[in-house]
Design a protein around this motif. Structure first.
Motif, short mmCIF file in Angstrom:
data_model
loop_
_atom_site.label_atom_id
_atom_site.label_comp_id
_atom_site.label_asym_id
_atom_site.label_seq_id
_atom_site.Cartn_x
_atom_site.Cartn_y
_atom_site.Cartn_z
N ALA A 146 0.83 -1.21 0.00
CA ALA A 146 0.00 0.00 0.00
C ALA A 146 0.86 1.25 0.00
CB ALA A 146 -0.93 -0.01 1.21
N ALA A 168 0.93 4.10 -2.88
CA ALA A 168 0.71 5.51 -2.55
C ALA A 168 1.84 6.38 -3.10
CB ALA A 168 0.59 5.68 -1.04
N TYR A 184 1.26 6.98 -6.89
CA TYR A 184 0.29 8.05 -7.16
C TYR A 184 0.89 9.42 -6.86
CZ TYR A 184 -3.41 4.54 -7.64
OH TYR A 184 -4.18 3.51 -8.06
N LEU A 190 -4.53 11.93 -0.19
CA LEU A 190 -5.67 11.18 -0.69
C LEU A 190 -5.36 9.68 -0.79
CD1 LEU A 190 -6.93 13.60 -3.48
CD2 LEU A 190 -7.90 13.25 -1.20
N ALA A 191 -4.12 9.37 -1.24
CA ALA A 191 -3.73 7.97 -1.35
C ALA A 191 -3.65 7.32 0.03
CB ALA A 191 -2.39 7.85 -2.06
N ARG A 228 -5.35 8.14 2.66
CA ARG A 228 -6.72 7.91 3.14
C ARG A 228 -7.33 6.70 2.43
NH1 ARG A 228 -10.74 12.74 4.26
NH2 ARG A 228 -11.71 10.88 5.16
N GLY A 229 -7.08 6.62 1.13
CA GLY A 229 -7.65 5.51 0.37
C GLY A 229 -7.11 4.16 0.81
N PHE A 230 -5.82 4.12 1.14
CA PHE A 230 -5.20 2.87 1.57
C PHE A 230 -5.18 2.71 3.08
CE2 PHE A 230 -3.07 3.43 -2.64
CZ PHE A 230 -3.51 2.25 -3.21
N GLU A 231 -5.82 3.66 3.79
CA GLU A 231 -5.89 3.63 5.26
C GLU A 231 -4.50 3.61 5.88
OE1 GLU A 231 -8.40 0.36 6.29
OE2 GLU A 231 -10.22 1.36 5.61
N TRP A 267 -1.01 9.15 7.32
CA TRP A 267 -0.35 10.07 6.39
C TRP A 267 0.77 10.88 7.04
CZ3 TRP A 267 -0.83 15.66 5.85
CH2 TRP A 267 -0.20 16.15 4.70
#
Length: 233
Positions: A16, A20, A23, A71-72, A74-77, A80
């Motif tokens: 993950a 991230a 991206y 954003l990545a 958050r998307g991959f939990e 950050w």
């Protein structure tokens, strides 16, 4: 390996984290190109002035890269802020490699200078070869500074990870480094404005001031948290 090490420290999914980073890298390149396009369009008055070539401005990569990484994450939990703090050595080292690439490609070149370490670009495709005069290897100056920052952040243990403190310090230090090396830049395509101040120098001043303001807030939050912890029975 640096990404895997950071992921391991926070017990995150390595796959993950790498996704991230992918991206974030794509968004960073897009932002760097967009800022180069904007500066060129303002200078020339022609929004299509870069149709015969292209370029990148590092500072343009910062906002898009940060947004994409957030954003990545958050998307991959993923956590950050912890990832950003732990990624500073890798960010600095990667940026240093990019500056070495600038040196080899002859872009982002230095002002004419006939002294120690002066270099002469002769390849016709090198922007620094027009004219082919001795110049400051300013790209390597910045690369060395970035390697020093990468080393310092890699070996100095962090007192706290996850509140953005390391990232804030890095932004402030890099702003000083970039402002300084810009004084020896000889390429005008980066945007030179009033009193010879470049676009990157203006951004460096803003970044440094922002780092100071945010750093004071983070320090205040740390002291408040420490005081609360000490007051607890």
């Amino acid at each position: 390996s640096l990404a895997a090490r950071a992921a391991h420290r926070i017990r995150a999914d390595v796959g993950a984290v790498i996704a991230a980073i992918g991206y974030t890298t794509m968004a960073s390149f897009a932002g760097a190109f967009l800022l180069y396009w904007l500066v060129t369009a303002i200078q020339t008055g022609d929004p299509l002035a870069i149709r015969s070539g292209g370029g990148l401005v590092f500072y343009g990569a910062v906002p898009t890269g940060l947004l994409a990484s957030y954003l990545a994450a958050r998307g991959f939990e993923l956590p950050w802020r912890r990832l950003v703090d732990l990624s500073i050595p890798g960010i600095a080292a990667g940026h240093a490699l990019g500056r070495v690439g600038c040196f080899l490609g002859g872009c982002c070149y230095g002002v004419p200078w006939d002294g120690p370490l002066a270099v002469v670009a002769t390849h016709p495709l090198s922007p620094a070869a027009h004219p082919p005069v001795p110049r400051h290897p300013v790209q390597l100056y910045e690369a060395v500074g970035l390697i020093v920052l990468a080393f310092v952040f890699a070996v100095v243990p962090a007192r706290r990870i996850g509140d953005g403190g390391r990232a804030i310090v890095y932004v402030g230090l890099y702003a000083v480094l970039r402002f300084s090396t810009e004084m020896l830049r000889g390429d005008t395509l980066r945007g030179v404005w009033l009193a010879g101040i470049s676009t990157s120098q203006l951004v460096s001043v803003a970044a440094f001031l922002a780092a100071v303001v945010v750093g004071v807030r983070v320090l205040g939050a740390r002291r408040s948290a420490r005081g609360t912890a000490e007051a607890l029975p």
